[in-house]
Scaffold this motif. Structure first.
Motif, short mmCIF file in Angstrom:
data_model
loop_
_atom_site.label_atom_id
_atom_site.label_comp_id
_atom_site.label_asym_id
_atom_site.label_seq_id
_atom_site.Cartn_x
_atom_site.Cartn_y
_atom_site.Cartn_z
N ALA A 117 0.95 -1.09 -0.05
CA ALA A 117 0.15 0.04 -0.01
C ALA A 117 0.62 1.04 0.02
CB ALA A 117 -0.98 -0.09 1.15
N SER A 118 0.21 2.49 -0.04
CA SER A 118 0.89 3.67 -0.01
C SER A 118 1.53 3.96 1.84
CB SER A 118 -0.01 4.85 -0.19
OG SER A 118 -0.33 4.65 -1.55
N ALA A 119 0.86 3.52 2.53
CA ALA A 119 1.34 3.75 3.90
C ALA A 119 0.46 2.67 4.91
CB ALA A 119 1.14 5.05 4.43
N PRO A 120 1.07 2.22 6.00
CA PRO A 120 0.22 1.63 6.85
C PRO A 120 -0.57 2.20 7.65
CG PRO A 120 2.52 1.42 7.16
CD PRO A 120 2.51 2.47 6.36
N ILE A 121 -1.53 1.69 8.42
CA ILE A 121 -2.53 2.43 9.50
C ILE A 121 -2.08 2.42 10.58
CG2 ILE A 121 -4.84 2.20 10.18
CD1 ILE A 121 -4.95 3.33 7.74
N PHE A 122 -2.19 3.37 11.40
CA PHE A 122 -1.65 3.22 12.95
C PHE A 122 -2.86 3.87 13.76
CE2 PHE A 122 2.11 3.85 10.35
CZ PHE A 122 3.04 3.15 11.09
N PRO A 123 -3.34 3.19 14.91
CA PRO A 123 -4.34 3.45 15.73
C PRO A 123 -4.06 4.75 16.55
CG PRO A 123 -3.99 1.21 16.21
CD PRO A 123 -2.73 1.69 15.41
#
Length: 286
Positions: free
Chosen positions: A196-202
């Protein structure tokens, strides 16, 4: 049941004949939750709650299946749910129901610890994961691992045509694999993040938001790019024997989602792996 009716004399309606001549491939129970424990790469075990779908085939001559036997099998195998336990589970299900085929699917929330890229703050990211076990006749039970990973994608077209930035969105990458050697849930998540373009961070502080924003801008990706990158990684992974990849962008500027899919059945995986091996040998890689 009346007081004069003995338990052994109750009529087994499910086993009575059916005259319509239509066999059923899947009959059973679904949407039943049970506590389970799954393997965790860093913590060894993770307790969660699984939502099960249990089915077997039903020959055309029988009216129905016996629902209580599914729950009995589930109760017998409650606890650890893994590659090692799933074959015994589907085998017992088939034997209890006197069936040729059995199918077990369990979906569960799985939590991965995430470290913010700049601040270093930790938080837990929820991943939807699932196991599938299938057995048919004398063939060995097949085990499938699946995950749905939230990621971020930035539109390459928007970046190319706009003077001020580009639109981005949350995307869901769904991956299913079968393998000859252990593949961890965490590995599939890492590979989806990389596609992906970037990971998800909570949990993000401002310095982390800056990093994510710039990281995604430097790595634009269409939904087609995501599934192709993921497929390329899975082809290179010799442990994987079969895969299916889907990606869905929850579009931010359109009144629709963008979707793409690819699987090993669509590709000549062995030919591609042979080409990779030859390339590594020429480069002198192990």
């Amino acid at each position: 049941m009346s007081e004069t009716t003995a338990p052994g004399s109750l009529v087994d309606i499910q086993a009575t004949p059916d005259t319509r001549g239509i066999p059923l491939r899947h009959v059973g129970i679904s949407n039943i939750s049970y506590p389970i424990v799954v393997w965790d790469r860093s913590q060894q075990r993770q307790a969660t709650v699984g939502r099960f779908k249990l089915t077997v085939d039903l020959p055309r001559e029988y009216k129905g299946t016996h629902m209580s036997r599914f729950v009995t099998a589930l109760e017998h195998h409650r606890g650890e749910c893994s590659l090692e336990t799933m074959p015994a589970f589907v085998d017992e299900l088939r034997e209890r129901l006197d069936a040729e085929r059995a199918h077990v699917r369990v979906e569960f929330p799985y939590f991965i610890r995430r470290t913010a890229p700049v601040s270093g703050l930790e938080s837990s990211l929820e991943i939807r994961a699932w196991f599938v076990g299938d057995v048919d006749g004398d063939r060995a039970a097949a085990f499938t691992l699946g995950v749905e990973v939230p990621v971020m994608t930035l539109c390459p077209c928007s970046k190319a045509i706009s003077r001020y930035g580009a639109h981005c969105q949350r995307s869901m990458v769904r991956v299913e694999v079968r393998f000859r050697e252990m593949i961890w849930i965490e590995e599939l998540v890492e590979w989806a993040d990389a596609a992906a373009s970037a990971p998800i961070f909570p949990l993000l502080k401002r310095s982390d938001e800056k990093w994510v924003t710039e990281r995604s801008y430097e790595n634009p990706a269409f939904v087609e790019d995501v599934v192709r990158s993921m497929a390329t990684r899975l082809i290179a992974e010799e442990r994987v024997t079969w895969f299916q990849v889907e990606a869905e962008n929850q579009e931010s500027i359109h009144n629709h989602d963008a979707y793409a899919a690819v699987g090993s059945d669509d590709l000549d995986v062995e030919a591609r792996r042979s080409a990779l091996r030859r390339a590594r040998m020429q480069e002198g890689a192990p």
